[in-house]
Write a protein that holds these residues in place. Structure first.
Motif, PDB file in Angstrom:
ATOM      1  N   GLY A   1       0.767  -1.241   0.000  1.00 51.62           N
ATOM      2  CA  GLY A   1       0.000   0.000   0.000  1.00 51.62           C
ATOM      3  C   GLY A   1       0.789   1.276   0.000  1.00 51.62           C
ATOM      4  O   GLY A   1       0.284   2.328   0.391  1.00 51.62           O
ATOM      5  N   VAL A   2       2.058   1.216  -0.434  1.00 58.75           N
ATOM      6  CA  VAL A   2       2.857   2.437  -0.549  1.00 58.75           C
ATOM      7  C   VAL A   2       3.292   2.594  -1.996  1.00 58.75           C
ATOM      8  O   VAL A   2       3.263   1.642  -2.767  1.00 58.75           O
ATOM      9  N   GLY A   3       3.711   3.799  -2.348  1.00 58.77           N
ATOM     10  CA  GLY A   3       4.044   4.052  -3.741  1.00 58.77           C
ATOM     11  C   GLY A   3       5.421   3.592  -4.157  1.00 58.77           C
ATOM     12  O   GLY A   3       5.716   3.471  -5.328  1.00 58.77           O
ATOM     13  N   GLY A   4       6.294   3.331  -3.194  1.00 59.73           N
ATOM     14  CA  GLY A   4       7.637   2.882  -3.507  1.00 59.73           C
ATOM     15  C   GLY A   4       8.701   3.936  -3.285  1.00 59.73           C
ATOM     16  O   GLY A   4       9.890   3.619  -3.204  1.00 59.73           O
ATOM     17  N   ALA A   5       8.301   5.193  -3.168  1.00 57.62           N
ATOM     18  CA  ALA A   5       9.284   6.260  -2.973  1.00 57.62           C
ATOM     19  C   ALA A   5      10.040   6.090  -1.669  1.00 57.62           C
ATOM     20  O   ALA A   5      11.212   6.459  -1.568  1.00 57.62           O
ATOM     21  N   ILE A   6       9.387   5.515  -0.664  1.00 58.61           N
ATOM     22  CA  ILE A   6      10.046   5.322   0.631  1.00 58.61           C
ATOM     23  C   ILE A   6      11.261   4.407   0.498  1.00 58.61           C
ATOM     24  O   ILE A   6      12.203   4.474   1.271  1.00 58.61           O
ATOM     25  N   ILE A   7      11.235   3.532  -0.519  1.00 55.17           N
ATOM     26  CA  ILE A   7      12.371   2.657  -0.798  1.00 55.17           C
ATOM     27  C   ILE A   7      13.317   3.324  -1.790  1.00 55.17           C
ATOM     28  O   ILE A   7      14.543   3.263  -1.654  1.00 55.17           O
ATOM     29  N   LEU A   8      12.755   3.985  -2.808  1.00 55.16           N
ATOM     30  CA  LEU A   8      13.569   4.561  -3.885  1.00 55.16           C
ATOM     31  C   LEU A   8      14.384   5.759  -3.430  1.00 55.16           C
ATOM     32  O   LEU A   8      15.556   5.907  -3.827  1.00 55.16           O
ATOM     33  N   ILE A   9      13.818   6.644  -2.620  1.00 59.62           N
ATOM     34  CA  ILE A   9      14.524   7.864  -2.208  1.00 59.62           C
ATOM     35  C   ILE A   9      15.834   7.543  -1.474  1.00 59.62           C
ATOM     36  O   ILE A   9      16.872   8.143  -1.783  1.00 59.62           O
ATOM     37  N   PRO A  10      15.842   6.610  -0.506  1.00 61.00           N
ATOM     38  CA  PRO A  10      17.136   6.267   0.120  1.00 61.00           C
ATOM     39  C   PRO A  10      18.143   5.685  -0.865  1.00 61.00           C
ATOM     40  O   PRO A  10      19.347   5.900  -0.718  1.00 61.00           O
ATOM     41  N   ILE A  11      17.671   4.933  -1.878  1.00 60.19           N
ATOM     42  CA  ILE A  11      18.577   4.389  -2.887  1.00 60.19           C
ATOM     43  C   ILE A  11      19.182   5.516  -3.718  1.00 60.19           C
ATOM     44  O   ILE A  11      20.397   5.565  -3.952  1.00 60.19           O
ATOM     45  N   LEU A  12      18.345   6.442  -4.160  1.00 60.40           N
ATOM     46  CA  LEU A  12      18.827   7.553  -4.983  1.00 60.40           C
ATOM     47  C   LEU A  12      19.768   8.465  -4.205  1.00 60.40           C
ATOM     48  O   LEU A  12      20.822   8.869  -4.703  1.00 60.40           O
ATOM     49  N   SER A  13      19.397   8.785  -2.977  1.00 64.77           N
ATOM     50  CA  SER A  13      20.194   9.722  -2.183  1.00 64.77           C
ATOM     51  C   SER A  13      21.419   9.051  -1.570  1.00 64.77           C
ATOM     52  O   SER A  13      22.531   9.581  -1.627  1.00 64.77           O
ATOM     53  N   GLY A  14      21.227   7.862  -1.002  1.00 62.49           N
ATOM     54  CA  GLY A  14      22.306   7.210  -0.277  1.00 62.49           C
ATOM     55  C   GLY A  14      23.283   6.452  -1.143  1.00 62.49           C
ATOM     56  O   GLY A  14      24.472   6.395  -0.832  1.00 62.49           O
ATOM     57  N   LEU A  15      22.807   5.861  -2.248  1.00 64.37           N
ATOM     58  CA  LEU A  15      23.674   5.034  -3.084  1.00 64.37           C
ATOM     59  C   LEU A  15      24.105   5.725  -4.376  1.00 64.37           C
ATOM     60  O   LEU A  15      25.223   5.528  -4.841  1.00 64.37           O
ATOM     61  N   LEU A  16      23.204   6.520  -4.971  1.00 68.92           N
ATOM     62  CA  LEU A  16      23.524   7.164  -6.250  1.00 68.92           C
ATOM     63  C   LEU A  16      23.863   8.645  -6.103  1.00 68.92           C
ATOM     64  O   LEU A  16      24.074   9.336  -7.094  1.00 68.92           O
ATOM     65  N   HIS A  17      23.869   9.150  -4.850  1.00 71.91           N
ATOM     66  CA  HIS A  17      24.298  10.515  -4.542  1.00 71.91           C
ATOM     67  C   HIS A  17      23.412  11.594  -5.161  1.00 71.91           C
ATOM     68  O   HIS A  17      23.890  12.675  -5.495  1.00 71.91           O
ATOM     69  N   TYR A  18      22.114  11.312  -5.325  1.00 72.03           N
ATOM     70  CA  TYR A  18      21.201  12.351  -5.789  1.00 72.03           C
ATOM     71  C   TYR A  18      21.052  13.411  -4.701  1.00 72.03           C
ATOM     72  O   TYR A  18      20.991  13.077  -3.509  1.00 72.03           O
ATOM     73  N   PRO A  19      20.983  14.699  -5.063  1.00 75.64           N
ATOM     74  CA  PRO A  19      20.595  15.718  -4.084  1.00 75.64           C
ATOM     75  C   PRO A  19      19.234  15.341  -3.480  1.00 75.64           C
ATOM     76  O   PRO A  19      18.385  14.805  -4.180  1.00 75.64           O
ATOM     77  N   VAL A  20      19.053  15.624  -2.206  1.00 77.22           N
ATOM     78  CA  VAL A  20      17.851  15.174  -1.503  1.00 77.22           C
ATOM     79  C   VAL A  20      16.576  15.643  -2.200  1.00 77.22           C
ATOM     80  O   VAL A  20      15.642  14.860  -2.401  1.00 77.22           O
ATOM     81  N   LYS A  21      16.541  16.907  -2.599  1.00 79.27           N
ATOM     82  CA  LYS A  21      15.311  17.436  -3.198  1.00 79.27           C
ATOM     83  C   LYS A  21      15.036  16.811  -4.566  1.00 79.27           C
ATOM     84  O   LYS A  21      13.876  16.571  -4.927  1.00 79.27           O
ATOM     85  N   ARG A  22      16.087  16.521  -5.336  1.00 79.44           N
ATOM     86  CA  ARG A  22      15.894  15.839  -6.620  1.00 79.44           C
ATOM     87  C   ARG A  22      15.427  14.409  -6.400  1.00 79.44           C
ATOM     88  O   ARG A  22      14.598  13.877  -7.151  1.00 79.44           O
TER      89      ARG A  22
END
Length: 248
Positions: free
Chosen positions: A147-168
């Motif tokens: 029942g979640v959209g997946g961003a809760i999993i994707l955002i830590p991957i993008l920010s923590g592993l791929l070094h995306y700026p938090v807002k992006r």
């Protein structure tokens, strides 16, 4: 009940815009506390996510904080995974889904708490398109099932592993929810698992909330934004643990 759901929708929409999540991570526990069973709560949550993610992504594109690029490949994977999840969820007990939910919130909390708040000047890492699609599909299957959209999993991957700026990362996370939630909605409509009326009430309220949340996101620093995200994950985890182990 309708008025309560509308107010909740505004609040959930604000969280969606500010944190880049679909809102299910917060909405599902709230609906459980209001007396909905888990699978009905999931269905309502998915419908609300369609409203908030589509409108929120449009606002982010207008503000220049969302670059489609690699997000499209992750998104198409999320669409495939979200649709597939509709054929899996009916066979999984609620208790198992709730443990999965807690596990992914815990993962997100640890990943965000231990990662740096990268700024716009940081260099992001790239992955192959096939791997991005596979990541999106895996997240979509698991996330929509709980029942979640997946961003809760994707955002830590993008920010923590791929070094995306938090807002992006937050903007990309909300864009991912468009694909996974629409697919999840279609899959559950086929199986008759969506409470259309309550989902529409929450979704309508979330439109105002998303606008508020995105406005707030543009007025905090990356470090503050990251700290708010960690705080939100902590609260969600506490609510779910309380619901599972201390209420009957």
């Amino acid at each position: 009940m309708e008025a309560i759901l509308a107010v909740i929708g505004v609040g959930i929409g604000a969280l969606s815009g500010f944190f880049g999540i679909g809102g299910g991570t917060v909405l599902v526990p709230i609906l459980l506390l209001l007396g909905f069973d888990f699978k009905h709560a999931v269905g309502i949550s998915i419908m609300q996510m369609v409203f908030s993610s589509v409108y929120g992504s449009w606002l982010n594109i207008r503000k220049g904080s969302l670059e489609l690029g690699e997000g499209l490949f992750v998104g198409f994977g999320g669409f495939a995974g979200g649709y597939i999840s509709g054929y899996i969820t009916p066979f999984i007990p609620d208790r198992v889904l709730q443990f999965v939910f807690i596990g992914f919130v815990l993962f997100a909390l640890v990943r965000m708490a231990t990662s740096q708040a990268h700024g716009e000047e940081s260099e992001t890492r790239s992955l192959s398109k096939a791997l991005l699609f596979a990541i999106g599909m895996g997240i979509g299957i698991i996330a929509i099932s709980i029942g979640v959209g997946g961003a809760i999993i994707l955002i830590p991957i993008l920010s923590g592993l791929l070094h995306y700026p938090v807002k992006r990362a937050v903007s990309a996370g909300l864009f991912f929810v468009v694909f996974s939630s629409v697919a999840g909605l279609l899959g559950r409509l086929v199986h008759g698992e969506i409470d259309l009326m309550n989902g529409a009430i929450l979704g309508a309220g979330s439109l105002l909330g998303v606008w508020i949340g995105i406005w707030l996101k543009e007025h905090v620093s990356n470090k503050q934004h990251k700290n708010f995200i960690v705080g939100m994950y902590t609260i969600i985890l506490a609510i779910m643990v309380y619901k599972m182990f201390f209420t009957h």
